[in-house]
Each structure stands twice: as C-alpha cells, then as structure tokens.
Design a protein around this motif. Structure first.
Motif, PDB file in Angstrom:
ATOM      1  N   SER A  20       0.842  -1.195   0.000  1.00  0.00           N
ATOM      2  CA  SER A  20       0.000   0.000   0.000  1.00  0.00           C
ATOM      3  C   SER A  20       0.875   1.242   0.000  1.00  0.00           C
ATOM      4  CB  SER A  20      -0.920   0.024   1.222  1.00  0.00           C
ATOM      5  OG  SER A  20      -2.015  -0.837   1.055  1.00  0.00           O
ATOM      6  N   ASN A  21       0.349   2.282  -0.601  1.00  0.00           N
ATOM      7  CA  ASN A  21       1.040   3.571  -0.584  1.00  0.00           C
ATOM      8  C   ASN A  21       0.412   4.437   0.498  1.00  0.00           C
ATOM      9  OD1 ASN A  21       1.044   6.645  -1.843  1.00  0.00           O
ATOM     10  ND2 ASN A  21       2.952   5.535  -2.186  1.00  0.00           N
ATOM     11  N   ILE A  22       1.230   4.882   1.430  1.00  0.00           N
ATOM     12  CA  ILE A  22       0.748   5.745   2.507  1.00  0.00           C
ATOM     13  C   ILE A  22       1.330   7.131   2.281  1.00  0.00           C
ATOM     14  CG2 ILE A  22       2.637   5.020   4.050  1.00  0.00           C
ATOM     15  CD1 ILE A  22       0.662   5.390   6.377  1.00  0.00           C
ATOM     16  N   TYR A  23       0.494   8.122   2.341  1.00  0.00           N
ATOM     17  CA  TYR A  23       0.940   9.472   2.014  1.00  0.00           C
ATOM     18  C   TYR A  23       0.262  10.477   2.929  1.00  0.00           C
ATOM     19  CZ  TYR A  23      -3.423   9.257  -0.627  1.00  0.00           C
ATOM     20  OH  TYR A  23      -4.730   9.078  -0.999  1.00  0.00           O
ATOM     21  N   GLY A  24       0.820  11.669   2.999  1.00  0.00           N
ATOM     22  CA  GLY A  24       0.252  12.674   3.886  1.00  0.00           C
ATOM     23  C   GLY A  24       0.871  14.038   3.685  1.00  0.00           C
ATOM     24  N   GLU A  25       0.442  14.956   4.487  1.00  0.00           N
ATOM     25  CA  GLU A  25       0.868  16.352   4.435  1.00  0.00           C
ATOM     26  C   GLU A  25       1.115  16.827   5.861  1.00  0.00           C
ATOM     27  OE1 GLU A  25      -0.758  20.521   2.431  1.00  0.00           O
ATOM     28  OE2 GLU A  25      -2.161  18.937   2.951  1.00  0.00           O
ATOM     29  N   ILE A  26       2.124  17.641   6.051  1.00  0.00           N
ATOM     30  CA  ILE A  26       2.450  18.161   7.379  1.00  0.00           C
ATOM     31  C   ILE A  26       2.272  19.667   7.373  1.00  0.00           C
ATOM     32  CG2 ILE A  26       4.227  18.394   9.158  1.00  0.00           C
ATOM     33  CD1 ILE A  26       5.498  15.853   8.018  1.00  0.00           C
ATOM     34  N   ILE A  27       1.403  20.137   8.241  1.00  0.00           N
ATOM     35  CA  ILE A  27       1.168  21.576   8.417  1.00  0.00           C
ATOM     36  C   ILE A  27       1.567  21.933   9.838  1.00  0.00           C
ATOM     37  CG2 ILE A  27      -0.549  23.423   8.444  1.00  0.00           C
ATOM     38  CD1 ILE A  27      -1.590  20.300   6.742  1.00  0.00           C
ATOM     39  N   VAL A  28       2.330  22.987  10.012  1.00  0.00           N
ATOM     40  CA  VAL A  28       2.700  23.427  11.351  1.00  0.00           C
ATOM     41  C   VAL A  28       2.015  24.753  11.645  1.00  0.00           C
ATOM     42  CG1 VAL A  28       4.902  22.218  11.391  1.00  0.00           C
ATOM     43  CG2 VAL A  28       4.821  24.544  10.533  1.00  0.00           C
ATOM     44  N   ILE A  29       1.585  24.891  12.881  1.00  0.00           N
ATOM     45  CA  ILE A  29       0.913  26.107  13.330  1.00  0.00           C
ATOM     46  C   ILE A  29       1.656  26.616  14.551  1.00  0.00           C
ATOM     47  CG2 ILE A  29      -1.256  27.122  14.094  1.00  0.00           C
ATOM     48  CD1 ILE A  29      -2.726  24.818  12.803  1.00  0.00           C
ATOM     49  N   ASN A  30       2.229  27.800  14.455  1.00  0.00           N
ATOM     50  CA  ASN A  30       2.994  28.382  15.547  1.00  0.00           C
ATOM     51  C   ASN A  30       2.423  29.736  15.934  1.00  0.00           C
ATOM     52  OD1 ASN A  30       5.111  26.367  15.790  1.00  0.00           O
ATOM     53  ND2 ASN A  30       5.795  27.079  13.776  1.00  0.00           N
ATOM     54  N   LYS A  31       2.272  29.942  17.210  1.00  0.00           N
ATOM     55  CA  LYS A  31       1.853  31.244  17.721  1.00  0.00           C
ATOM     56  C   LYS A  31       3.049  32.177  17.703  1.00  0.00           C
ATOM     57  CE  LYS A  31      -0.174  33.521  21.782  1.00  0.00           C
ATOM     58  NZ  LYS A  31      -0.688  33.319  23.161  1.00  0.00           N
ATOM     59  N   VAL A  32       2.928  33.293  17.005  1.00  0.00           N
ATOM     60  CA  VAL A  32       4.041  34.240  16.904  1.00  0.00           C
ATOM     61  C   VAL A  32       3.822  35.479  17.756  1.00  0.00           C
ATOM     62  CG1 VAL A  32       4.746  33.429  14.640  1.00  0.00           C
ATOM     63  CG2 VAL A  32       3.077  35.263  14.803  1.00  0.00           C
ATOM     64  N   SER A  33       2.578  35.723  18.166  1.00  0.00           N
ATOM     65  CA  SER A  33       2.267  36.831  19.068  1.00  0.00           C
ATOM     66  C   SER A  33       0.889  36.581  19.651  1.00  0.00           C
ATOM     67  CB  SER A  33       2.311  38.182  18.341  1.00  0.00           C
ATOM     68  OG  SER A  33       1.208  38.319  17.479  1.00  0.00           O
ATOM     69  N   ASP A  34       0.449  37.475  20.508  1.00  0.00           N
ATOM     70  CA  ASP A  34      -0.873  37.319  21.106  1.00  0.00           C
ATOM     71  C   ASP A  34      -1.995  37.468  20.082  1.00  0.00           C
ATOM     72  OD1 ASP A  34       0.192  36.881  23.583  1.00  0.00           O
ATOM     73  OD2 ASP A  34       0.043  38.975  24.224  1.00  0.00           O
ATOM     74  N   PHE A  83       4.636  13.810   2.145  1.00  0.00           N
ATOM     75  CA  PHE A  83       5.455  12.604   2.212  1.00  0.00           C
ATOM     76  C   PHE A  83       4.678  11.438   1.624  1.00  0.00           C
ATOM     77  CE2 PHE A  83       3.059  12.882   6.153  1.00  0.00           C
ATOM     78  CZ  PHE A  83       2.514  11.612   6.280  1.00  0.00           C
ATOM     79  N   ALA A  84       5.401  10.410   1.195  1.00  0.00           N
ATOM     80  CA  ALA A  84       4.774   9.205   0.661  1.00  0.00           C
ATOM     81  C   ALA A  84       5.752   8.051   0.810  1.00  0.00           C
ATOM     82  CB  ALA A  84       4.385   9.399  -0.806  1.00  0.00           C
ATOM     83  N   ASP A  85       5.201   6.860   1.024  1.00  0.00           N
ATOM     84  CA  ASP A  85       6.043   5.678   1.150  1.00  0.00           C
ATOM     85  C   ASP A  85       5.204   4.441   0.831  1.00  0.00           C
ATOM     86  OD1 ASP A  85       8.399   4.292   1.650  1.00  0.00           O
ATOM     87  OD2 ASP A  85       7.852   3.892   3.740  1.00  0.00           O
ATOM     88  N   ASN A  86       5.849   3.415   0.330  1.00  0.00           N
ATOM     89  CA  ASN A  86       5.189   2.138   0.082  1.00  0.00           C
ATOM     90  C   ASN A  86       5.529   1.163   1.195  1.00  0.00           C
ATOM     91  OD1 ASN A  86       4.166   3.078  -2.382  1.00  0.00           O
ATOM     92  ND2 ASN A  86       5.994   2.416  -3.501  1.00  0.00           N
ATOM     93  N   GLN A  87       4.492   0.558   1.771  1.00  0.00           N
ATOM     94  CA  GLN A  87       4.684  -0.389   2.853  1.00  0.00           C
ATOM     95  C   GLN A  87       3.751  -1.572   2.671  1.00  0.00           C
ATOM     96  OE1 GLN A  87       5.045   2.597   6.606  1.00  0.00           O
ATOM     97  NE2 GLN A  87       5.115   0.436   7.073  1.00  0.00           N
ATOM     98  N   PRO A  88       4.088  -2.747   3.253  1.00  0.00           N
ATOM     99  CA  PRO A  88       3.142  -3.865   3.241  1.00  0.00           C
ATOM    100  C   PRO A  88       1.813  -3.431   3.851  1.00  0.00           C
ATOM    101  CG  PRO A  88       5.294  -4.603   3.983  1.00  0.00           C
ATOM    102  CD  PRO A  88       5.360  -3.108   3.894  1.00  0.00           C
ATOM    103  N   HIS A  89       0.729  -3.811   3.209  1.00  0.00           N
ATOM    104  CA  HIS A  89      -0.587  -3.390   3.673  1.00  0.00           C
ATOM    105  C   HIS A  89      -0.826  -3.800   5.125  1.00  0.00           C
ATOM    106  CE1 HIS A  89      -4.760  -2.152   3.160  1.00  0.00           C
ATOM    107  NE2 HIS A  89      -5.126  -3.263   3.782  1.00  0.00           N
ATOM    108  N   SER A  90      -0.263  -4.909   5.537  1.00  0.00           N
ATOM    109  CA  SER A  90      -0.483  -5.404   6.893  1.00  0.00           C
ATOM    110  C   SER A  90       0.178  -4.527   7.947  1.00  0.00           C
ATOM    111  CB  SER A  90       0.065  -6.832   7.022  1.00  0.00           C
ATOM    112  OG  SER A  90       1.463  -6.856   6.728  1.00  0.00           O
TER     113      SER A  90
END
Length: 550
Positions: free
Chosen positions: A290-304, A315-322
């Motif tokens: 199976s191909n597993i994939y995703g997106e990374i979003i970061v949220i940082n507080k910079v002021s009040d 990112f994406a990677d192929n791994q055994p489905h199990s």
C-alpha cells in the motif's frame, strides 16, 4: 618568582566559582539542578553590556600581546590559543590537555597567568572574544562571521519569550550559534540549549562565554537534554563538542530537549493510504503493498494576535498493507523529526472510514475500520517520546439545513450537543468536538442544503494516559488547550480560504489529499477486467525511493 610551566586542568574553576557567587549565582544553580533534577523557579538574571567594558578589552589585549615572546606579531592570530587556554583552565571537557604554545611563544602560559584578571570578565559580562574576532574581520571572506549586536539579541530574546505560549524556563534551539550572543540573552529565560555551529573556533568561544556566564548551557544537565554540536544544521550531521565520541548522522538523531516548554508548539499531520494492484476485498490483500501518504502543516503562535500556518512538506512511502495500520514507519519518522524540533502536540487527522454516519465502530471482521487510529498505532508513534501529545482525529463532511437568515458565510459551532445526537455510535467510542459550517450550498439546484465539516475523536479504546490527553486537548471545553486547538483548526480552514462573493473558509482543506478528489483517488485506475487497480502514486514513490531514498 619562577612559575610552573604547566598548570592543572580546571585550575581557574575555583576562582570562577567564588566570583560567580559574588556576581551571578548561576554556577550554584547549575549544581543544585544537577543534584536534584528539579527546575528552578527563578533564573538569576544577568545584564550583558552592549559594547563591553574598555578596561576588560584593554586587559584582554594585554593578554594577547603577552603570548608571543617580546610581544611581536599580530595579537589577533593568538585568539584561538588564548581561547583553548581559558577553556582548559576552566576545566571544560573539550580541552583536556594544556594547549601547545604557538611557535616562538615559549612560557606563554606563565605570562597569561600574570596578565589575566578573571574578576574583570565576570563583573562586566559581554561577548568579548566575539567582539575581538569581529574587530579583526574574522572569516568575512569564508565563514561570514557578523556577530549580532547585543541590543538586537536582547530584543530578539524578549520577543521570543513574549510570543511564546510556554512557560519559562525554556529550551533554546540555535541552528547558527556563532559565539552565543543570542543564547546568552536567552540564558535569562532558559536553562538548556541545543546549539549547532560548523566553525570550531566560534563554538569554542560560545562555550567559553557559557562557562563564564551561563554554565547550564556550557555543560548541559542530563535530565534536561541538549548539546553543543559542531556540524551542519541542514544535513543534521555533526559531532558533539562536549562529548566528541557522540556523533549525529541525521536530523532525527539530533539532540532533543526534555523540557515541555519549547518555543514551537503545534503540528497537524494528515494521512491517507491506497492499496496497490489489488481488489479491495480480495483474500491476499494483507500481502499487498500500500502507498501511505500525507501532508504536514505546522501552526505556531508568533504573538498574542497572530499565528503562522504553513505546509512544510508532503510525504509518501510504500509499505506492506499489513503494516500500515500497525507500524506506519514513514509517519513515525516524520513525527520524530518534528519532535526533535520541539513540536509536542500533534493533530493526527484522517478521513472518517464511514462517510454516511458519524459513528465509527471497530468491527472484528474489519480490522482496518479504525484506519490509522488504533491503540497499537498510537503507542507505536509515541514510543520513546514520553512527553508527546497525539490527538487522533477523524474528519468528514455532510449536508445540513441552514435555518439562519442573513449574510453569514461561515462560522463554527462550539456547542455540539445536538449535533452529537446524530451519531449512531451506541458504544460512545465516537465523540464529536467541532463542527464547521459554511454558507456555500452543496447543490446549486437545492440551495437550502449547505455543508458542515465534522471533527470527531475516539474514546474508550485507548489507555488511561492517552484518553486523558484526548480529553484535555479535544473534549474539555474549559481547557485552554482545547480552546487553542479548536481555534487553530478554524484558522487553518481560513488559511485555505475560498473566494466567491465574500471570503469564506475552505470547507474541506484536505480535498487534495483525501477523499473522492484526493491524489490517491485520481492516481489509481482500473486496467483489467478483474477490476484490478494500478496505483500510479505508489509507482512514482518507488521510482523516487530508488533515485533519492525515502
């Protein structure tokens, strides 16, 4: 009087400790924290001079001029030797042997003993050696050494502390340490440091500054983590300056803090998967890739009044489905990298398995029904990271009736009591914690219908610690953390806004990743009469891995 030609390692340390008791008290704090392992309630404050004291500069100039016999030669070229000599005298572990005297500088150590006035250095704190390097244009054709002015470093430190939601003492991340000016200013708020610098002389001077003015940065307290590393921040490869036998090979192996108050606080990770070359219900599905994939979003507080939302990678990677529902390696690797940067709160979002019901019930006949949210996956992702907070979240969209009159384009519904009644999950494993509504119609022919995106989480399937984290972060409406997470999710929707007549938040900001229009769906197509599907994304992931590695 004839002085000894050699001195013992750490011979200056006893003098430093006495002077520190008189002027700063930081070495005593370091000793107490080392012995007890407890965080100090207050950090002794040190006010660093903006330009350095003329008397100290004159004393150091005299020391440098005394190194060559007869005072000949350019004094600035002896700064490296003088730095090593002081580190040795103060007992720093990086310089365990008395430095060799430069050629033509016999008995230089004896002359330095006579010229050095340690009390001047301690009573007038400043980055004197960084000043000397800059005055002599060190590295301006190669290393590009331009020290940050002290007043600028002080302003940056205050701004960083004021904009942080964490509570002091902090852990400092300094990817370009230099001679440590910013870290010195931060030492009034922090007692641990992860600092990288590729120039060994700058690292030595920074360590000297820390020995004089901030010992907990020079000699990290083991229970708090941190290190000083000579290496390349971008590649993550380096060698510990304090423990030369310790090497860092990748960003994921870089030293990490053990404080809960790092200045970076939140991350969102979106995941999905798609089976390769298989019919979904065939018997050998678990043996497939199976191909597993995703997106990374970061949220940082910079002021009040401001937060910064940014997508840092996909990112994406192929791994055994199990394995993707038990040990998703690529997800663990990405979380580990973010954890090393100080991120501790992760919203772990996937599309709800059932799109026609808010209920999510794990069936014994369907081991994949919880997708990536099972207890075994959560434990696998958190392994070795005791202070990480992982919030498993399902999202889905469904139609709703708009009974309001007016021009409201979007809002969020904080009270989900009535909406939760829609859930058919009698086991109470599913809990809705946020519904977001947009005035956009689902079908132009039936404009009374609008869309709602629903966020839910799971209870009664995790251990006590994980359940407690989920309650505090997602379900306790009186928790400041829950209120912040709800606010951040809402702002994330607005960050991907849509424009029609008026600006409104994007109902499904994950549409390119998961769902009927996601990349997994459009990358997969049927190519045989057995309804076998070819996964083009998995194919391209294999090509990329062959060329560049995962």
């Amino acid at each position: 009087m004839v002085l000894k030609s050699t001195v013992e390692h750490g011979w200056l340390l006893s003098k430093l400790l006495k002077l520190d008791d008189e002027y700063q008290g930081r070495w005593e704090q370091w000793r107490w924290t080392m012995e007890t392992g407890e965080l100090p309630k207050e950090i002794p404050q040190t006010e660093f001079l903006d330009l350095g004291h003329p008397q100290v500069l004159q004393m150091l100039s005299s020391c440098l001029q005394s190194i060559p016999k007869g005072g000949c030669g350019s004094p600035s070229r002896f700064i490296p030797y003088f730095t090593d000599w002081l580190l040795y005298g103060l007992g720093h572990p990086s310089i365990a042997k008395l430095p060799h005297e430069p050629e033509g500088c016999n008995s230089a150590s004896n002359r330095l003993i006579q010229e050095l006035e340690l009390k001047l250095l301690i009573s007038c704190p400043f980055d004197y050696f960084g000043h000397l390097l800059a005055a002599n244009r060190y590295g301006q054709s190669t290393a590009k050494f331009y020290p940050t002015p002290t007043w600028t470093a002080r302003t940056m430190a205050i701004a960083a502390v004021d904009s942080s939601a964490a509570i002091a003492p902090f852990h400092i991340y300094e990817p370009a340490l230099g001679t440590g000016r910013l870290a010195l200013e931060m030492s009034n708020y922090a007692i641990s440091l992860t600092g990288w610098e590729w120039d060994s002389l700058l690292m030595k001077i920074a360590s000297l500054n820390f020995m004089l003015y901030a010992p907990y940065l020079a000699l990290p307290i083991p229970s708090l983590g941190g290190d000083l590393v000579i290496g390349d921040t971008l590649t993550g490869k380096g060698i510990s300056f304090i423990r030369p036998n310790l090497k860092y090979e990748t960003p994921a192996s870089a030293p990490k803090p053990k404080l809960n108050n790092s200045l970076l606080i939140n991350g969102i990770k979106l995941v999905s998967s798609w089976l390769s070359d298989a019919v979904w219900d065939e018997k050998d599905k678990t043996a497939r890739i199976s191909n597993i994939y995703g997106e990374i979003i970061v949220i940082n507080k910079v002021s009040d009044t401001a937060v910064k939302i940014e997508t840092i990678k996909t990112f994406a990677d192929n791994q055994p489905h199990s394995k993707i529902y038990t040990q998703p390696e690529i997800i663990k690797d990405e979380i580990s990298k973010l954890y090393q940067q100080g991120y501790q709160h992760f919203l772990y979002i996937a599309k709800a398995p059932y799109s026609r019901s808010l209920g999510i019930t794990k069936l014994e006949s369907d081991p994949d029904s919880l997708f990536f949210m099972s207890q075994s996956v959560v434990q696998y992702l958190k392994h070795g990271k005791p202070d990480i907070k992982l919030y498993p979240i399902f999202m889905d969209t469904y139609p709703a009736l708009n009974f309001t009159r007016g021009t409201v384009d979007s809002f969020y519904i904080p009270d989900t009591e009535e909406l939760e009644k829609l859930s058919k999950d009698k086991s109470q494993q599913t809990r809705v914690f946020l519904n977001l509504f947009t005035g956009r119609s689902v079908d132009e022919q039936r404009t009374i219908f609008n869309s709602v995106v629903c966020y839910s989480t799971l209870l009664n399937i995790y251990d006590v610690a994980d359940t407690r984290d989920i309650m505090a972060g997602l379900l306790d409406k009186n928790s400041p953390l829950q209120q912040a997470i709800v606010q951040y999710i809402t702002l994330f929707h607005f960050s991907r806004y849509e424009v029609n007549r008026n600006i409104a938040f994007k109902l499904n900001p994950y549409s390119k990743l998961i769902g009927d229009e996601g990349i997994g769906t459009i990358s997969t197509y049927t190519y045989s009469n057995r309804n076998v599907k070819f996964n083009n994304l998995a194919f391209l992931t294999s090509i990329r891995s062959a060329l560049y590695g995962r």
